[in-house]
Write a protein that holds these residues in place. Structure first.
Motif, PDB file in Angstrom:
ATOM      1  N   UNK A 170      -3.954  14.239  16.285  1.00 26.56           N
ATOM      2  CA  UNK A 170      -3.828  15.662  15.944  1.00 26.56           C
ATOM      3  C   UNK A 170      -2.558  15.963  15.157  1.00 26.56           C
ATOM      4  N   UNK A 171      -1.443  15.396  15.581  1.00 29.91           N
ATOM      5  CA  UNK A 171      -0.176  15.699  14.922  1.00 29.91           C
ATOM      6  C   UNK A 171      -0.198  15.256  13.454  1.00 29.91           C
ATOM      7  N   UNK A 172       0.451  16.051  12.613  1.00 28.30           N
ATOM      8  CA  UNK A 172       0.500  15.775  11.170  1.00 28.30           C
ATOM      9  C   UNK A 172       0.970  14.357  10.850  1.00 28.30           C
ATOM     10  N   UNK A 173       1.890  13.830  11.687  1.00 25.50           N
ATOM     11  CA  UNK A 173       2.448  12.494  11.389  1.00 25.50           C
ATOM     12  C   UNK A 173       1.350  11.427  11.340  1.00 25.50           C
ATOM     13  N   UNK A 174       0.241  11.672  12.045  1.00 30.82           N
ATOM     14  CA  UNK A 174      -0.837  10.671  12.120  1.00 30.82           C
ATOM     15  C   UNK A 174      -1.945  10.885  11.089  1.00 30.82           C
ATOM     16  N   UNK A 175      -1.649  11.635  10.022  1.00 32.48           N
ATOM     17  CA  UNK A 175      -2.728  11.934   9.062  1.00 32.48           C
ATOM     18  C   UNK A 175      -3.325  10.679   8.435  1.00 32.48           C
ATOM     19  N   UNK A 176      -2.531   9.603   8.352  1.00 30.66           N
ATOM     20  CA  UNK A 176      -3.077   8.346   7.812  1.00 30.66           C
ATOM     21  C   UNK A 176      -3.226   7.299   8.915  1.00 30.66           C
ATOM     22  N   UNK A 177      -3.481   7.750  10.124  1.00 30.27           N
ATOM     23  CA  UNK A 177      -3.676   6.823  11.237  1.00 30.27           C
ATOM     24  C   UNK A 177      -2.409   6.619  12.049  1.00 30.27           C
ATOM     25  N   UNK A 178      -2.532   5.808  13.099  1.00 33.83           N
ATOM     26  CA  UNK A 178      -1.408   5.550  14.003  1.00 33.83           C
ATOM     27  C   UNK A 178      -1.054   4.065  13.916  1.00 33.83           C
ATOM     28  N   UNK A 179      -1.800   3.218  14.634  1.00 32.74           N
ATOM     29  CA  UNK A 179      -1.543   1.771  14.560  1.00 32.74           C
ATOM     30  C   UNK A 179      -1.873   1.210  13.183  1.00 32.74           C
TER      31      UNK A 179
END
Ligand code: XUL
Ligand code: CO
Length: 437
Positions: free
Chosen positions: A146-155
């Motif tokens: 949800x958070x903007x920082x993860x717009x291109x994924x997390x791992x």
């Protein structure tokens, strides 16, 4: 103490003749089926995100579901009231389990330190409410989408700093899941996929996901968290392509990265249909490969091409699902978690009860139907007969890997054109109808 659902009393089992919409007609937690109670078989769980944080928003309009526990300008007060409302709901509904994402239960703050402080405060209260109400945690998870920082994924993010942030978040989410005695922990690849290959290094991203999960396995060992890890397949949405596409893709991924011993599947019905499979196909694949773990119970809509997450009501689906699950040995650490949301027009809090009662009754009926199918053994016998050629010395030799192409040629030349047999699909479908009716 404030009641958040004052219009609803504890939901009771009243039997199939009852016309009370706020009663179970089929789910009788203490009733025994194949030697276990329905509660032990079905292990129902309510998900926090849809049921208590869902607003009814869709891409065309904002939320419609107004809840008394949202009535404060202080986000932590809302978090606390929502948690109390949730446990009142679990108790009145009579489920044993719940599931949550870290960010469902406590809102993010401007810094990670403050965010974790908020989470700790709510987890403390959740622990007390679990004890007071005799409710357990089926699994926890981290919201890495949800958070903007993860717009291109997390791992699978192109930035290692974001990979590190996600790992930090999972570390904490595992710790709080352990603190609450969670029976499991779920990895659903929120935005682990791509929107366009023009900007994506697929091979590298998959390697990073494998590394991420190994780091999680290492940390699990380190803190001695005994819960079961699950991976939850989904083919698309929010991204165009999710790496955890379906159970088969997940299994290949887990094998390649040497993770098979550490994760089982959390199969979600609507994710199966989005992948072009049936729910039962995904369950059957998981059972056949000994990687079945848990279920996110819901359903899609035949005419809508996205994850509508409706409550399960289709008896064919619940019966066939339970038939496969029982043949796989039933649930151990997993359960039936309603990852489902009420429709945008279902604006009253009581609709949450109707939705869950319907889902629980649908699975209770499915369980009873499946138990009859198993006891009679009609389908099992049909399948056994269909493959009986493999139980002859000739078939066994091939199955054991002791046969050669030359021997097949010799056999075929000696025996001529083999006989074909009817699959009897229509007859079997008619028999199934007799069980459902
Ligand atoms: C999204 C979904 C998630 C997972 C947990 O489609 O199913 O809610 O179940 O992250
Ligand atoms: Co899910």
């Amino acid at each position: 103490m404030t009641e958040f659902f004052p219009e609803v009393k504890k939901i009771k089992f009243e039997g199939p003749k009852s016309r009370n919409p706020l009663a179970f007609k089929h789910y009788n937690p203490r009733e025994k089926v194949l030697g276990k109670t329905m509660a032990e078989h079905l292990r129902f769980s309510v998900c926090y995100w849809h049921t208590f944080k869902g607003t009814g928003a869709d891409p065309f309009g904002p939320g419609t579901l107004l809840r008394s526990y949202n009535d404060s300008s202080d986000p932590m007060q809302v978090a606390e009231m929502t948690l109390r409302a949730a446990f009142e709901f679990y108790d009145k509904l009579g489920v044993q389990f719940w599931c949550f994402h870290d960010r469902d239960i406590a809102p993010e703050a401007p810094t990670l330190v403050e965010t974790n402080r908020r989470l700790d405060r709510i987890v403390k209260l959740a622990g007390k409410l679990q004890r007071d109400n005799g409710i357990k945690l089926l699994w926890g998870t981290a919201n890495l989408f949800s958070n903007r920082r993860y717009l291109a994924g997390a791992a699978t993010n192109p930035s290692p700093a974001i990979f590190a942030y996600a790992a930090t978040q999972v570390k904490k989410a595992m710790e709080v899941t352990q603190e609450l005695g969670g029976a499991g922990y779920v990895f659903w690849g929120g935005r682990e996929g791509y929107d366009t290959l023009l900007n994506t290094d697929m091979g590298r991203e998959l390697d990073h996901l494998g590394t991420f999960l190994h780091m999680a396995v290492d940390y699990k060992k380190k803190i001695r968290f005994r819960g079961q890890f699950y991976i939850e397949p989904k083919p698309k949405e929010p991204t165009k392509h999710q790496y955890d596409f379906d159970a088969a893709a997940c299994y290949a991924f887990l094998q390649k990265y040497d993770l098979v011993d550490h994760l089982k599947m959390n199969i979600e019905s609507n994710h199966a249909t989005l992948a072009g499979h049936t729910f039962v196909h995904e369950l059957e694949f998981a059972v056949a490969n000994k990687i079945f773990g848990s279920v996110d119970a819901n359903r899609g809509d035949l005419l809508i091409g996205w994850d509508t997450d409706q409550f399960p009501t289709d008896l064919y689906e619940t019966a066939l699902a339970m038939y496969t699950i029982l043949r796989g040995g039933g649930f151990t650490t997993g359960g039936l978690n309603f990852d489902a949301k009420v429709r945008r027009q279902s604006v009253d809090p009581v609709d949450l009860f109707h939705a869950h009662i319907g889902g629980m009754d649908a699975f209770a009926r499915g369980l009873k139907i499946a138990a009859r199918m198993l006891k009679d053994g009609t389908f099992a016998q049909f399948i056994k007969d269909r493959y009986k050629g493999w139980d002859t010395p000739f078939g066994r030799k091939i199955e054991k890997g002791q046969a050669t192409f030359e021997q097949m040629e010799k056999y075929t030349l000696a025996n001529g054109e083999p006989k074909v047999q009817s699959g009897r699909q229509e007859m079997l479908e008619n028999i199934l109808n007799e069980y459902i009716g």
